[in-house]
Every structure is written in C-alpha cells, then in structure tokens.
Design an enzyme around this catalytic site. Structure first.
Site, PDB file in Angstrom:
ATOM      1  N   THR A   1     -39.226 -26.623  15.426  1.00  0.00           N
ATOM      2  CA  THR A   1     -39.697 -26.381  14.128  1.00  0.00           C
ATOM      3  C   THR A   1     -40.778 -25.591  13.807  1.00  0.00           C
ATOM      4  O   THR A   1     -40.875 -24.677  13.045  1.00  0.00           O
ATOM      5  CB  THR A   1     -40.324 -27.994  13.514  1.00  0.00           C
ATOM      6  OG1 THR A   1     -39.267 -29.016  13.807  1.00  0.00           O
ATOM      7  CG2 THR A   1     -40.434 -27.915  11.903  1.00  0.00           C
TER       8      THR A   1
ATOM      9  N   LYS B   1     -31.179 -27.605   4.001  1.00  0.00           N
ATOM     10  CA  LYS B   1     -31.164 -26.926   5.374  1.00  0.00           C
ATOM     11  C   LYS B   1     -30.067 -26.409   6.116  1.00  0.00           C
ATOM     12  O   LYS B   1     -30.024 -25.235   6.279  1.00  0.00           O
ATOM     13  CB  LYS B   1     -32.416 -27.726   6.174  1.00  0.00           C
ATOM     14  CG  LYS B   1     -33.980 -27.936   5.555  1.00  0.00           C
ATOM     15  CD  LYS B   1     -34.397 -28.790   6.585  1.00  0.00           C
ATOM     16  CE  LYS B   1     -35.714 -29.492   6.128  1.00  0.00           C
ATOM     17  NZ  LYS B   1     -36.608 -30.114   6.987  1.00  0.00           N
TER      18      LYS B   1
ATOM     19  N   ASN C   1     -46.440 -32.596  15.254  1.00  0.00           N
ATOM     20  CA  ASN C   1     -45.362 -31.925  16.171  1.00  0.00           C
ATOM     21  C   ASN C   1     -45.453 -30.395  15.773  1.00  0.00           C
ATOM     22  O   ASN C   1     -45.528 -29.371  16.274  1.00  0.00           O
ATOM     23  CB  ASN C   1     -44.025 -32.572  16.049  1.00  0.00           C
ATOM     24  CG  ASN C   1     -43.070 -31.368  16.662  1.00  0.00           C
ATOM     25  OD1 ASN C   1     -42.474 -30.599  16.138  1.00  0.00           O
ATOM     26  ND2 ASN C   1     -42.694 -31.904  17.960  1.00  0.00           N
TER      27      ASN C   1
ATOM     28  N   SER D   1     -31.401 -28.579  16.975  1.00  0.00           N
ATOM     29  CA  SER D   1     -30.766 -29.971  16.923  1.00  0.00           C
ATOM     30  C   SER D   1     -29.182 -29.683  17.051  1.00  0.00           C
ATOM     31  O   SER D   1     -28.478 -30.236  17.841  1.00  0.00           O
ATOM     32  CB  SER D   1     -30.720 -30.944  15.856  1.00  0.00           C
ATOM     33  OG  SER D   1     -32.167 -31.726  16.067  1.00  0.00           O
TER      34      SER D   1
ATOM     35  N   LYS E   1     -30.555 -38.926   6.480  1.00  0.00           N
ATOM     36  CA  LYS E   1     -32.052 -39.234   6.765  1.00  0.00           C
ATOM     37  C   LYS E   1     -32.224 -40.661   6.897  1.00  0.00           C
ATOM     38  O   LYS E   1     -31.534 -41.466   6.155  1.00  0.00           O
ATOM     39  CB  LYS E   1     -33.010 -38.727   5.586  1.00  0.00           C
ATOM     40  CG  LYS E   1     -34.205 -38.682   5.990  1.00  0.00           C
ATOM     41  CD  LYS E   1     -34.660 -37.269   6.857  1.00  0.00           C
ATOM     42  CE  LYS E   1     -35.975 -36.983   7.261  1.00  0.00           C
ATOM     43  NZ  LYS E   1     -36.083 -35.527   7.676  1.00  0.00           N
TER      44      LYS E   1
ATOM     45  N   LYS F   1     -26.590 -34.966   8.845  1.00  0.00           N
ATOM     46  CA  LYS F   1     -27.571 -34.688   9.971  1.00  0.00           C
ATOM     47  C   LYS F   1     -28.701 -34.862   9.654  1.00  0.00           C
ATOM     48  O   LYS F   1     -29.170 -34.289   8.505  1.00  0.00           O
ATOM     49  CB  LYS F   1     -27.183 -33.193  10.827  1.00  0.00           C
ATOM     50  CG  LYS F   1     -28.402 -33.102  11.806  1.00  0.00           C
ATOM     51  CD  LYS F   1     -27.622 -33.348  13.042  1.00  0.00           C
ATOM     52  CE  LYS F   1     -28.719 -33.020  14.264  1.00  0.00           C
ATOM     53  NZ  LYS F   1     -29.649 -34.238  14.285  1.00  0.00           N
TER      54      LYS F   1
HETATM   55  N1  GLU Z   1     -36.287 -34.187  11.041  1.00  0.00           N
HETATM   56  C1  GLU Z   1     -36.356 -32.648  11.107  1.00  0.00           C
HETATM   57  C2  GLU Z   1     -36.034 -32.252   9.688  1.00  0.00           C
HETATM   58  O1  GLU Z   1     -36.639 -32.780   8.876  1.00  0.00           O
HETATM   59  C3  GLU Z   1     -35.182 -32.605  12.121  1.00  0.00           C
HETATM   60  C4  GLU Z   1     -33.896 -32.904  11.603  1.00  0.00           C
HETATM   61  C5  GLU Z   1     -32.674 -32.779  12.778  1.00  0.00           C
HETATM   62  O2  GLU Z   1     -33.162 -32.088  13.750  1.00  0.00           O
HETATM   63  O3  GLU Z   1     -31.730 -33.151  12.610  1.00  0.00           O
HETATM   64  O4  GLU Z   1     -35.619 -30.958   9.341  1.00  0.00           O
END
Ligand code: GLU
Length: 430
Positions: A206, A110, A237, A364, A122, A86
């Site tokens: 976030t 994370k 954002n 998410s 990613k 993810k």
């Molecule tokens: N792009 C965001 C991050 O770096 C969110 C990723 C997501 O929601 O899967 O954490």
C-alpha cells in the site's frame, strides 16, 4: 505488524452511525454521477449502489476466563460481474454495516482502476483487538471464517488484511478455511506470511503504491521530492512505511500522527528512530512530551499531505485551512464530499483513495496469482509489476480528469466503475 486507526476522534455511537451513512450515501452520489457521465442507464446505478450480498454473523468466542463472548461480524460482496470479490477484513470497535458496505464498493472501484479481474468485497468484526489476548484473537479469527465460510473461497470472495489485521490473522483464517474444505487453500486469502504462500512486497504494497502516485503527482505539480515537506496522518501499516519511503527519497517528513497525537518538526522528523520506537499497534507519540493535535497536523504548512488513518478527517470545517498543494489519500474515505469541492476550487490536487491506496490489493492479486500457479516471484518482479500498474493507473485517471473536465475523484470513479458495468451488461444483468 498490526494496522490500527491512527486519528483521535472517539465518537458517540450516533454520530459515528450518521457519518457512516454519509460514507455510503456520498459514495452512491459519486457512483451515480460517474455512471451518468459514462452514459449508463438508471438500472446500472440501481445494481451498483449497494452490495449484491451482505452477510451479518454472530461469532461465539470462548474467552481466556472461560466465559463465552458473542461478537458481530460482517462480509459485504459488492459485485461479482468481473470476477470473485476481494477485500480486507477490519477489526475495530466502530465497524458498522454501512461502513463495510461503502468499503466493499470502494474495493470494486480499486479493482476497476488498476484493472484486476475482481469485484469488491469487505469484512469487519466489531471488536477492540488491543483488549484481546493472542489466543482470543486466534479464536475470533477462526470463528469468523467458520461463520462466513459458505460465501467465501478462492474463486468466490478472497479476504485480506485491513485495519488492525495482519499476516498472523490471515494465517489462522487460511488454516481454518483449509480445515473446513479439507484441502490446502492458500488462494483463499491474501496478505499471508511468506512461508504460507504470501507474496514478497505485500506488507509494504500500500505504501509503495502511495509513494509511486505521490512521485507522479509531484512531477505534475512541479514539486521536487527531494526536500518536499510531507505530513502523514497515521503511523499504521500504510503511514509508517510511507514515512520511511518518503524519508529515503529525500523528502522532509515534518509531521506524523497516531491515535494519541501528532509530532511536528520543521526540519524533518527522524523517521528511522520513530519506526524503531513504534509499538505493534503503530503507537509512538505517547513517548514524547511535545505533541500537537491531529487537527493542527492536518493544517500544517506543507507540500504534500497524506491522510493515512481513518475516514472523515478532512471536512468542510478544516478544508479552507489546509495548506498542502497535493493531498494523497492513503486511507479509505478521509475527505468528505464537501471538503473535496472546497479543496478542488482552491486548486489543491487530490489523488483519491480508490486510486492512491490500490497498491495493497494489486499485490494481493499478485499473491493470489502466485498461489494459483504454485510458482513464486522475486521481490524485484513484484515491485516492477506494481510500479507499472500504479503509473499506468495514475495517468489513466489523471488524463480522464483532464479530458472530461472533472476532478480526480470523479475521474477515478468513472474509470473504476466502467469495467464492472460493462461486465454486468455482457452477462445480461442490466
Ligand atoms: N484492505 C486493503 C484495501 O483496503 C487491501 C485489500 C486486499 O488486499 O484485498 O485496499
């Protein structure tokens, strides 16, 4: 709203590549250290030091003038021992393979820290979205999904927004994927508009997560939020919503910045006014004559500094001049390894990116759960759940740091990597 890199450095290609190499290698150094502290053997490090899968694609896009332009895209899947991978997709001219790899590893961390049933992924496309028309952006987004469709899916790898991508882009990507699979697949991607199965609270997630960890860190340091002097680098954002939340909590946001410069007011900036004047790329400083540089911004006298822009902003060079008592990393990778050492020695508390910015992927996950069950939650339910996750994760990492006598970054890596390593062991991979 489109997220955008908000710091100024326009780098030579070679220099950028070198830094990205450092991003990956410095991540690998901490992963190794974390695994060693946890007592895992070398092969676990060998498994986790790079993504398991890395796809590079060429995306032909018919431009508005009739010509075809070919774009390069990437999708990295770090590790799927825990569950599907993810993570977001960024649109940026400086995207490189190593950067995407490092970012996918951070997504694994994370997910481990906030305890989600995911591994990290990613994606990125090398492009300058501000030079593309609306329709070109749509064709590029759809082309990317066609190019990576074989390796993604609601139970394989779930994309989301990242730098310069937004809910509209997620909607096109979801639509394209649903066409390819011939059934409606809202769970293929998160960060969608509400009417297409998006979740309440995802847009601000976030920044909400960062706000919660700032509050917890400030409590530990005995800094009352009311009147605290906050500096935020970046007005995309994360940065812009965070400025709003801090302002509403009674903090004085004395500095903010975008890609073109920074604003400073000792008495506190009028954040509501700046949000009103901000364009969809998060640009606002160009409207003002009296600006300071991003370098000056980072070195301002303040209580809390939040880098919320791009990588490698706090380095060995400026770390000795930073005056903040707490640094909370809302961006991915804003502080180099050497800078972390200098700041930690100086007694500055760093709340690392993999913890501080995990509110986005947490909501998410909530969105994906809602899509899978077809039952949707209220904004209050989402916020309550996010609050619990962030508070628990912050204290888990902080306590690990205290108990093991390590800095918060290493502690976060230890917490983040553990579940993945265990899952890989149970599966018989290592
Ligand atoms: N792009 C965001 C991050 O770096 C969110 C990723 C997501 O929601 O899967 O954490």
């Amino acid at each position: 709203m489109i997220e955008r890199k908000a710091a100024d450095p326009v780098k030579e290609e070679g220099e950028k590549k070198k830094e990205n190499l450092n991003l990956l290698t410095s991540t690998q150094i901490i992963i190794r250290e974390a695994l060693e502290k946890l007592g895992y053997p070398e092969q676990v490090y060998e498994l986790l030091k790079e993504p398991m899968r890395m796809l590079t694609v060429r995306i032909p896009v018919r431009m508005d003038d009739g010509n075809v332009k070919i774009f390069t895209g990437y999708r990295a899947q770090h590790n799927d021992a825990v569950g599907p991978t993810k993570g977001g997709v960024r649109f940026h001219p400086d995207v490189t393979e190593d950067e995407v790899k490092a970012l996918s590893i951070w997504m694994s961390l994370k997910s481990g820290i906030v305890d989600l049933p995911y591994g990290g992924g990613k994606g990125g496309i090398v492009c300058n979205p501000s030079e593309l028309s609306f329709r070109e952006l749509e064709r590029l987004s759809r082309g990317y999904v066609r190019a990576i469709s074989q390796i993604v899916g609601p139970t394989k790898d779930i994309p989301a927004p990242d730098v310069a991508t937004n809910s509209q882009i997620m909607a096109w990507m979801m639509d394209e994927y649903s066409h390819i699979r011939e059934f409606d697949s809202p769970g293929f991607i998160t960060g969608k508009p509400l009417v297409l199965g998006g979740s309440h609270g995802r847009e601000t997630a976030t920044a909400k997560g960062v706000t919660i960890v700032i509050r917890e860190a400030a409590k530990l340091k005995g800094i009352p939020l009311e009147g605290a002097r906050v500096v935020i680098q970046g007005f995309g954002n994360a940065g812009s919503y965070l400025a709003k939340f801090m302002y509403d909590a009674g903090a004085k946001v004395i500095g903010i910045s975008d890609a073109y410069g920074a604003l400073y007011d000792e008495e506190g900036l009028d954040i509501d006014y700046l949000l009103e004047r901000r364009d969809s790329f998060g640009t606002v400083t160009r409207l003002f004559k009296d600006t300071i540089t991003n370098k000056e911004l980072l070195e301002l006298d303040c209580d809390i500094l939040v880098p919320a822009a791009i990588e490698n902003q706090i380095t060995a060079e400026n770390a000795p001049n930073i005056k903040a008592k707490i640094i909370v990393e809302a961006a991915n990778g804003p502080t180099t390894l050497e800078a972390t050492k200098i700041l930690t020695k100086r007694g500055i508390l760093i709340v690392p990116d993999v913890l501080a910015s995990s509110g986005g992927v947490t909501v998410s996950y909530f969105e994906w759960v809602q899509n899978n069950q077809g039952y949707y939650w209220s904004e209050e339910e989402v916020e309550e759940k996010l609050e619990k996750v962030m508070v628990r994760s912050f204290h888990n990492v902080y306590n690990t740091a205290q108990q093991r006598g390590v800095d918060m970054r290493l502690a976060a890596y230890m917490v983040g990597v553990r579940k993945m390593a265990e899952a890989a062991r149970f599966r018989g991979w290592v």
